[in-house]
Design an enzyme around this catalytic site. Structure first.
Site, PDB file in Angstrom:
ATOM      1  N   SER A 142     -10.747  43.667  -5.006  1.00 25.35           N
ATOM      2  CA  SER A 142     -10.303  45.030  -5.337  1.00 25.35           C
ATOM      3  C   SER A 142     -11.136  46.057  -4.576  1.00 25.35           C
ATOM      4  O   SER A 142     -10.615  47.056  -4.094  1.00 25.35           O
ATOM      5  CB  SER A 142     -10.380  45.285  -6.844  1.00 25.35           C
ATOM      6  OG  SER A 142     -11.709  45.191  -7.301  1.00 25.35           O
ATOM      7  N   ASP A 191     -19.544  46.766  -6.074  1.00 17.82           N
ATOM      8  CA  ASP A 191     -18.638  46.035  -5.171  1.00 17.82           C
ATOM      9  C   ASP A 191     -18.218  46.911  -3.985  1.00 17.82           C
ATOM     10  O   ASP A 191     -18.276  46.484  -2.822  1.00 17.82           O
ATOM     11  CB  ASP A 191     -17.389  45.556  -5.918  1.00 17.82           C
ATOM     12  CG  ASP A 191     -17.702  44.497  -6.968  1.00 17.82           C
ATOM     13  OD1 ASP A 191     -18.886  44.169  -7.138  1.00 17.82           O
ATOM     14  OD2 ASP A 191     -16.752  44.012  -7.615  1.00 17.82           O
TER      15      ASP A 191
HETATM   16  N1  LIG Z   1      -5.194  42.187  -0.660  1.00 17.38           N
HETATM   17  C1  LIG Z   1      -4.870  43.005  -1.654  1.00 17.38           C
HETATM   18  N2  LIG Z   1      -3.744  43.777  -1.558  1.00 17.38           N
HETATM   19  C2  LIG Z   1      -3.423  44.615  -2.560  1.00 17.38           C
HETATM   20  N3  LIG Z   1      -4.120  44.754  -3.713  1.00 17.38           N
HETATM   21  C3  LIG Z   1      -5.235  44.035  -3.866  1.00 17.38           C
HETATM   22  C4  LIG Z   1      -5.658  43.126  -2.849  1.00 17.38           C
HETATM   23  N4  LIG Z   1      -6.786  42.531  -3.280  1.00 17.38           N
HETATM   24  C5  LIG Z   1      -7.054  43.047  -4.512  1.00 17.38           C
HETATM   25  N5  LIG Z   1      -6.111  43.938  -4.876  1.00 17.38           N
HETATM   26  C6  LIG Z   1      -6.081  44.705  -6.152  1.00 17.38           C
HETATM   27  O1  LIG Z   1      -7.230  44.342  -6.894  1.00 17.38           O
HETATM   28  C7  LIG Z   1      -6.889  43.700  -8.143  1.00 17.38           C
HETATM   29  C8  LIG Z   1      -7.848  42.547  -8.444  1.00 17.38           C
HETATM   30  O2  LIG Z   1      -9.050  43.106  -8.804  1.00 17.38           O
HETATM   31  P1  LIG Z   1     -10.125  42.426  -9.766  1.00 17.38           P
HETATM   32  O3  LIG Z   1     -11.234  43.365  -9.808  1.00 17.38           O
HETATM   33  O4  LIG Z   1      -9.523  42.005 -11.067  1.00 17.38           O
HETATM   34  O5  LIG Z   1     -10.567  41.101  -8.988  1.00 17.38           O
HETATM   35  P2  LIG Z   1     -11.643  40.927  -7.827  1.00 17.38           P
HETATM   36  O6  LIG Z   1     -11.987  42.263  -7.276  1.00 17.38           O
HETATM   37  O7  LIG Z   1     -11.110  39.918  -6.902  1.00 17.38           O
HETATM   38  O8  LIG Z   1     -12.906  40.314  -8.604  1.00 17.38           O
HETATM   39  P3  LIG Z   1     -14.349  40.996  -8.960  1.00 17.38           P
HETATM   40  O9  LIG Z   1     -14.071  42.416  -9.330  1.00 17.38           O
HETATM   41  O10 LIG Z   1     -14.872  40.210 -10.147  1.00 17.38           O
HETATM   42  O11 LIG Z   1     -15.167  40.803  -7.753  1.00 17.38           O
HETATM   43  C9  LIG Z   1      -5.466  43.251  -7.944  1.00 17.38           C
HETATM   44  O12 LIG Z   1      -4.808  43.275  -9.207  1.00 17.38           O
HETATM   45  C10 LIG Z   1      -4.883  44.306  -6.994  1.00 17.38           C
HETATM   46  O13 LIG Z   1      -4.462  45.442  -7.722  1.00 17.38           O
HETATM   47  C1  LIG Z   2     -18.519  42.472 -13.696  1.00 17.21           C
HETATM   48  C2  LIG Z   2     -19.021  43.460 -12.669  1.00 17.21           C
HETATM   49  O1  LIG Z   2     -20.397  43.697 -12.918  1.00 17.21           O
HETATM   50  C3  LIG Z   2     -18.943  42.902 -11.257  1.00 17.21           C
HETATM   51  C4  LIG Z   2     -17.576  42.600 -10.732  1.00 17.21           C
HETATM   52  O2  LIG Z   2     -17.675  42.139  -9.405  1.00 17.21           O
HETATM   53  C5  LIG Z   2     -18.228  44.734 -12.816  1.00 17.21           C
HETATM   54  C6  LIG Z   2     -18.820  45.909 -12.054  1.00 17.21           C
HETATM   55  O3  LIG Z   2     -20.005  45.891 -11.703  1.00 17.21           O
HETATM   56  O4  LIG Z   2     -18.069  46.880 -11.854  1.00 17.21           O
HETATM   57 MG   LIG Z   3     -12.810  43.828  -8.485  1.00 17.13          MG
END
Ligand SMILES: Nc1ncnc2c1ncn2[C@@H]1O[C@H](COP(=O)(O)OP(=O)(O)OP(=O)(O)O)[C@@H](O)[C@H]1O
Ligand SMILES: C[C@@](O)(CCO)CC(=O)[O-]
Ligand SMILES: [Mg+2]
Length: 395
Positions: A142, A191
């Site tokens: 994300s 992030d």
């Molecule tokens: N390649 C992409 N294209 C479009 N939207 C994306 C893409 N990658 C991520 N997203 C958006 O980000 C969301 C996923 O975010 P989420 O924070 O739940 O997971 P993550 O970022 O992979 O994990 P984390 O935050 O724990 O590192 C998806 O639902 C979508 O809305």
């Molecule tokens: C779980 C969390 O600590 C990390 C997600 O990658 C959420 C955040 O820092 O926003």
């Molecule tokens: Mg995320």
């Protein structure tokens, strides 16, 4: 017609996820896995968006998309989130509220409504993002998406010349944080900061400090393929903390001490490498235990720990947990045969493994001399982008 190619990395959190949301220190590094984005002007006042990773292909008339009046602090984002605009955009995209693609589309249009200038509003643009990161698996997909959106929209609207200075990256990072807020609700900002700036850092309340020794560490990342949403995991920890503050607060403090101990490990001059890696492994174990106690582990993540510990390796969940990815430290004395066996055992569970180091380049922009059409961009194998651009050049 200018056409820009933007890239930004995912991240891996070494220590301190969740605690970082409460202002504690966390340590993280950028990943070699990246997202790639193409943006280019049109002439017909249409915005056409292709986000194949979340199965979104939509176009809108520019004139129908809400736009914000000039605000104080321009070109930096307003201090508070515009909940009215969010509600308006949610109704406008009409994709439900909790789907991957609605979050991605709303985050894009939220930034669009602030950053679009009159000339671009008359022309429209094509925009596409493709990622080598698994979506929703703890590797910052994300944030990487948000950094691509922020960089591309700032660039095409003339708010950004390049990414050569900390000030320019800070502008991107602030807008990417807004997009993360749309997707996550209450992100700490770690992030998007790592994705924007790259490298390996200790992060606390928006401030970063480089952690030089981290680039030499090797990790195995295991995607359990169990889907989860960061927003939900963060909300669960919040509920537990509201119920038992006297229990949860000391746990968050203890997690912060792990990040601090990790930072100290790398600054100890007399500590030999084997000792450093052994102590790092102990911190991995303790951090995972605390995260499990906060309720963000998952049987699949415990399986990764069980399998890797049989071969003497330490693992923890990384990112928000509840599924998604685990991180396993590969000490220098671990043989390639052992790594191969661990991978084989993990993959036999249906998990997907990748070896990685941390701390590579952050976001980058390339001005394309020849316009590439969106279909051409979409037709490339994703490996093509990794192979053809040296993103390190843009750090
Ligand atoms: N390649 C992409 N294209 C479009 N939207 C994306 C893409 N990658 C991520 N997203 C958006 O980000 C969301 C996923 O975010 P989420 O924070 O739940 O997971 P993550 O970022 O992979 O994990 P984390 O935050 O724990 O590192 C998806 O639902 C979508 O809305
Ligand atoms: C779980 C969390 O600590 C990390 C997600 O990658 C959420 C955040 O820092 O926003
Ligand atoms: Mg995320």
């Amino acid at each position: 017609m200018p056409s820009y190619f933007v890239s930004s990395p995912g991240k891996v959190i070494l220590f301190g996820e969740h605690a970082v949301v409460y202002g504690k220190v966390a340590t993280a590094g950028s990943l070699g896995l990246r997202s790639y984005s193409l943006i280019q002007n049109r002439t017909d006042g249409i915005v056409e968006v292709s986000l194949p990773d979340v199965q979104l292909a939509r176009s809108w008339q520019m004139k129908d998309i809400p736009r914000q009046a000039p605000w104080e602090g321009f070109p930096y984002p307003p201090a508070t989130m515009n909940t009215e605009l969010l509600a308006q955009l949610t109704a406008f995209v009409d994709l439900g509220t909790q789907t991957n693609r609605s979050q991605a589309a709303i985050a894009l249009l939220y930034l669009h409504s602030y950053l679009t200038k009159d000339d671009i509003a008359a022309q429209g643009y094509d925009f596409s993002v493709r990622s080598n990161l698994p979506v929703g698996a703890g590797l910052g997909s994300s944030a990487s998406y948000s950094v691509c959106v922020a960089t591309a929209l700032l660039k095409i609207n003339g708010h950004l010349t390049g990414l050569d200075t900390v000030t320019q990256r800070d502008l991107v990072n602030q807008w990417a944080f807004q997009a993360e807020k749309v997707i996550h609700g209450n992100p700490s900002g770690i992030d998007n900061t790592v994705s924007t700036f790259g490298g390996a850092v200790a992060f606390k309340k928006g401030a970063i400090e480089p952690l030089p020794g981290f680039q030499s560490l090797r990790f195995l990342l295991t995607n359990t393929r169990v889907p989860r949403e960061t927003q939900v995991q963060v909300a669960n920890v919040r509920k537990l903390r509201e119920k038992f503050p006297a229990i949860v607060d000391p746990m968050l403090d203890a997690i912060q001490e792990i990040s601090t101990s990790c930072k100290n490990l790398f600054s100890q001059e007399n500590l030999d490498r084997a000792q450093l890696l052994s102590q790092f492994g102990e911190l991995v174990d303790v951090n995972h235990g605390l995260l499990a106690a906060l309720g963000v582990s998952h049987p699949s993540l415990e399986k990764v720990r069980e399998i890797s510990s049989k071969l003497g390796l330490k693992s923890k969940l990384t990112g928000a947990g509840g599924g998604g990815c685990a991180l396993t430290l590969i000490r220098d004395d671990v043989t390639p045969e052992t790594v191969a066996v661990v991978k084989q055992l993990l993959e036999a569970e249906g998990f997907y493994c990748m070896e990685t180091s941390v701390g590579g380049p952050g976001a980058g922009i390339l001005t394309l001399t020849e316009a590439t059409s969106i279909p051409e961009f979409l037709a490339h194998d994703k490996a093509y982008f990794d192979a053809t651009q040296n993103w390190a050049y843009f750090v």
